[in-house]
Design an enzyme around this catalytic site. Structure first.
Site, short mmCIF file in Angstrom:
data_model
loop_
_atom_site.label_atom_id
_atom_site.label_comp_id
_atom_site.label_asym_id
_atom_site.label_seq_id
_atom_site.Cartn_x
_atom_site.Cartn_y
_atom_site.Cartn_z
N PHE A 257 -10.65 -7.92 14.05
CA PHE A 257 -9.57 -8.30 13.14
C PHE A 257 -9.36 -7.19 12.11
O PHE A 257 -10.30 -6.71 11.49
CB PHE A 257 -9.93 -9.62 12.45
CG PHE A 257 -8.90 -10.05 11.44
CD1 PHE A 257 -7.60 -10.38 11.84
CD2 PHE A 257 -9.21 -10.08 10.09
CE1 PHE A 257 -6.65 -10.73 10.90
CE2 PHE A 257 -8.25 -10.44 9.15
CZ PHE A 257 -6.97 -10.77 9.56
N GLN A 258 -8.11 -6.79 11.94
CA GLN A 258 -7.72 -5.74 10.99
C GLN A 258 -8.44 -4.43 11.25
O GLN A 258 -8.79 -3.72 10.33
CB GLN A 258 -7.91 -6.21 9.54
CG GLN A 258 -6.93 -7.33 9.16
CD GLN A 258 -6.85 -7.57 7.66
OE1 GLN A 258 -7.82 -7.38 6.93
NE2 GLN A 258 -5.68 -8.01 7.20
N LYS B 188 -17.38 -1.20 6.42
CA LYS B 188 -17.79 -2.22 5.46
C LYS B 188 -19.31 -2.28 5.32
O LYS B 188 -19.83 -2.45 4.22
CB LYS B 188 -17.23 -3.59 5.90
CG LYS B 188 -17.47 -4.67 4.87
CD LYS B 188 -16.81 -5.98 5.28
CE LYS B 188 -16.95 -7.02 4.17
NZ LYS B 188 -16.30 -8.29 4.53
N MET C 125 24.21 9.48 2.42
CA MET C 125 24.14 10.75 3.16
C MET C 125 24.47 10.53 4.62
O MET C 125 25.13 11.36 5.26
CB MET C 125 22.75 11.38 2.99
CG MET C 125 22.66 12.79 3.54
SD MET C 125 23.81 13.94 2.71
CE MET C 125 22.73 14.64 1.45
N GLU D 181 0.81 -1.22 0.00
CA GLU D 181 0.00 0.00 0.00
C GLU D 181 0.84 1.27 0.00
O GLU D 181 0.43 2.31 -0.52
CB GLU D 181 -0.95 0.02 1.20
CG GLU D 181 -2.07 -1.02 1.14
CD GLU D 181 -1.64 -2.37 1.71
OE1 GLU D 181 -0.43 -2.55 2.03
OE2 GLU D 181 -2.50 -3.25 1.84
#
Lengths: 594, 132
Positions: free
Chosen positions: A128-129, A178, A494, A66
């Site tokens: 969940f999630q 959802k 760097m 993502e």
């Protein structure tokens, strides 16, 4: 019975068919003109992906992570000027978007992120999630919405696009539960939300324009400090008109490279920590800084209490909170850069026609002297190995000013800002504010989708490249032929440079002794890309030409460069711009010939 | 665990700012009246913004207005005028913030708060005491 059925059928032809929240979301995307979405589905966002299936005019690019979707949306937006769109599921899908959102927030990139969330009844139950992404993103977005009512989805998404691209552009997140995606819309909204607290001002007051021009006319050592806001506003033509009308020297910040042509004689280069001596000196010694869409970032000012000590400040910005935030101002110009600069041009023209005679000649001569005395340069490595600056310079010369260049963050980013000639806005995309390693590859992917006819080069470091190179798979599968130059010094360059200069060469965790792991050429091939390698100065041009010739798939070039190359000039962090070093232990004398 | 609980200030005394970077000499008490959209999460948004600037909010009261879509936040902070200007500029950028006003008459505020407290909720009394 039959009568009732007929009546219902007649009503159906008059009204839109019943649709779900997800369908109304997709319709809204189509209505606001979205063509491309970068995303990755998951459980909570499945109703939306179902509605996307076969949706007209919308191409969804399935990314591998993502974060790649977010940076691709940024690259798309920065290259095209349109709103970039990314999509993810709840929980980890959404939290993986946080870095690109924060990046877009710092660099004012117009972007909309749409995430699914768990059903509203499960919210707050540690389902969940489940992640509270609306709250998580509060400090790193322009705004974040949570929608649990299907009737509000369409209006909220439309408002997100409005917010993202008006005023100071920025990222807006819309999180949708959802159940709201799956439920039927029973009461369509009015098209957009009412936002009583959002009233961006685009026109400066006439008095502020008059006061600004009065300061410009009285000034003897003015400088136009041009920032990324002019690119977002599409104000490059206006900036050039103002510069040429007044003859005032111009500096362009890291975010504004290309807003004013590098080849223009009035251009003094980039100011800041790794800016040109002429740009740093022009700001330090000026008596008037005309800031256009810039924000006096610490990387530009160095130690603030000694930054441009004799300068008055005109600060033009679309965001009132920027005016005076880091540096007190004498005149603030609140508005869209195009409008503001247009009005400055008009007022300045009128005043000079009425007889005002500004005199910048001595100052311009002095700036040009700095520019010719302290050009950008680099040393070729004594051992005959490859100078990274040479590689980047040749890519810029061969691909030319019409190409789009993205970069990661670090030494290669600074060299790409220094040694490629930018002649137009939207050609240079990088993570300036947040400094996100890993921006280059996915941003190049997004830019190539937005500008399929342009050559897109990602100038990346070997450290950055390993953060997001999984999107090469996306590019290969989706037919997005970007070109990636890995400036491979087998180190976090760097970090290593700072350790060399400020930490007694104690190279704590900055080297990659296993530089051949992974083998970037084999990695490229594994991802379905062409893989090339170059480690000799004699082969640079031929390798770049070979990469330019590949057009049917992405190409990755592993440039094995000298690991001790450093970025110069440099203003050490936290010190005054007066302490700029042209090269190591070599300080220019600003004050000579005064 | 090791902190002596007996040294805690009395409940109604104003707490000193714990921010180390503030210059005490320039700090003064300010009251902001902020009209916000009555949405879930708006209080978090405002407080996150203050926290990011390391501003301690001395007192905060949120209440309804005659418009059910709008709430009023009354925020007391101990900062310099310059810092206050910067934080209100940032506050004004929040999409859900409709209007910000600085209340300038400290004594009047206190008296009004006490008046409200006579037949109102206890937190208002705590706030009024902070002005005393």
């Amino acid at each position: 019975m039959s009568t009732v059925t007929r009546t219902a059928a007649a009503t159906d032809t008059d009204r839109p068919a019943p649709r779900t929240g997800a369908e109304s979301l997709v319709e809204t995307l189509q209505r606001v003109g979205v063509e491309h979405i970068f995303g990755l589905p998951g459980g909570a966002v499945l109703p939306l992906y179902d509605a996307l299936y076969g949706a007209r005019g919308l191409r969804h690019i399935l990314v591998r992570h993502e974060q790649g979707a977010g940076h691709a949306a940024q690259g798309y937006a920065a290259a095209t000027g349109r709103v970039g769109v990314c999509m993810a599921t709840s929980g980890p899908g959404a939290t993986n978007l946080v870095t690109p959102l924060a990046d877009a927030n710092m660099d004012s990139v117009p972007m909309v992120a749409i995430t699914g969330n768990v059903p509203s009844a499960a919210m707050g139950s540690d389902a969940f999630q489940e992640a509270d992404i609306r709250s998580i993103t509060m400090p790193v977005t322009k705004h974040s919405f949570l929608v649990t009512d299907p009737n509000l989805i369409a209006d909220t998404v439309a408002s997100a696009f409005h917010l993202a691209q008006t005023g100071r552009p920025g990222p807006v997140l819309v999180d949708v539960s959802k159940d709201a995606l799956a439920a039927l819309v029973t009461q369509p909204g009015r098209g957009e939300l009412v936002l009583p607290g959002y009233r961006p001002q685009t026109e400066p007051t006439p008095e502020s324009v008059r006061d600004a021009v009065e300061l410009m006319l009285r000034s003897r050592r003015p400088v136009l400090y041009v920032g990324g806001g002019t690119v977002r506003a599409g104000a490059h033509a206006q900036v050039r008109a103002l510069a040429e009308l007044t003859g005032i020297p111009v500096v362009t910040t890291l975010m504004a490279r290309g807003a004013f042509p590098d080849s223009h004689p009035q251009h003094m280069g980039m100011p800041g920590m790794h800016g040109t001596v002429s740009a740093v000196a022009a700001l330090q010694k000026s008596d008037l800084i005309i800031s256009l869409g810039a924000r006096f970032d610490d990387r530009v000012t160095g130690a603030r209490d000694s930054f441009a000590p004799h300068a008055k400040v005109i600060h033009a910005d679309i965001d009132p909170a920027e005016i005076g935030k880091n540096r007190p101002v004498d005149v603030g110009l609140l508005g869209d850069a195009r409008v503001v600069v247009d009005q400055l041009v008009t007022e300045f023209t009128m005043r000079t026609a009425q007889g005002a005679e500004p005199d910048y000649a001595a100052w311009v001569t002095r700036c040009l002297m700095w520019k010719s005395r302290y050009p950008l340069g680099y040393d070729e490595p004594a051992d005959g190995s490859l100078a990274p600056q040479h590689v980047i310079q040749r890519i810029g010369a061969i691909a030319g000013p019409d190409a789009i260049y993205t970069s990661g963050v670090g030494q290669h980013q600074m060299w790409a800002s220094q040694f490629i000639g930018y002649e137009r806005p939207h050609a240079w995309l990088n993570s300036g504010g947040l400094g996100t390693m890993g921006y280059a590859v996915p941003a190049a992917m997004g830019a190539k989708i937005g500008c399929p006819d342009s050559t897109v080069w990602a100038i990346d470091g070997d450290g950055c490249f390993q953060m997001t190179n999984q999107e090469l798979a996306t590019c290969a599968v989706e037919g997005i032929p970007i070109k990636v130059a890995v400036i491979n010094n087998a180190a976090l360059g760097m970090v290593r440079q700072w350790q060399t200069l400020f930490y007694s060469e104690r190279y704590s965790n900055s080297g990659a002794p296993s530089a051949q792991v992974p083998d970037f050429v084999m990695l490229a091939q594994a991802y379905g890309c062409a893989g090339l390698r170059c480690d000799s100065p004699a082969d640079v041009d031929a390798t770049i030409e070979a990469a330019m010739a590949v057009d049917d798939r992405p190409v990755v070039v592993d440039f094995r460069v000298h690991k001790d190359a450093m970025v110069w000039p440099m203003v050490p962090a936290g010190t005054s711009n007066d302490a700029i070093q042209y090269a190591r232990d070599l300080a220019p004398d600003f004050d000579e010939d005064e | 665990m090791t902190a002596p609980t007996t040294d805690l200030p009395a409940p109604d005394t104003a707490y000193p700012s714990t921010t180390p970077t503030r210059k005490v000499s320039t700090m003064s008490r300010h009251a902001l009246s902020v009209l916000v959209e009555n949405n879930p999460g708006v209080l978090a948004r405002v407080s996150v913004l203050f926290a990011r600037r390391s501003f301690n909010i001395d007192h905060l009261v949120v209440g309804p207005t005659e418009d059910p879509k709008v709430s009023r936040m009354t925020i007391l902070v101990n900062v310099s005028s310059e810092q206050l200007h910067k934080v209100t500029s940032q506050l004004d950028k929040l999409i859900e913030v409709i209007h910000i006003e600085e209340l300038d008459d400290a004594a009047a505020i206190r008296e009004q708060l006490w008046a409200i407290n006579d037949n109102g909720p206890r937190p208002v009394g705590a706030m009024a005491a902070a002005w005393g």
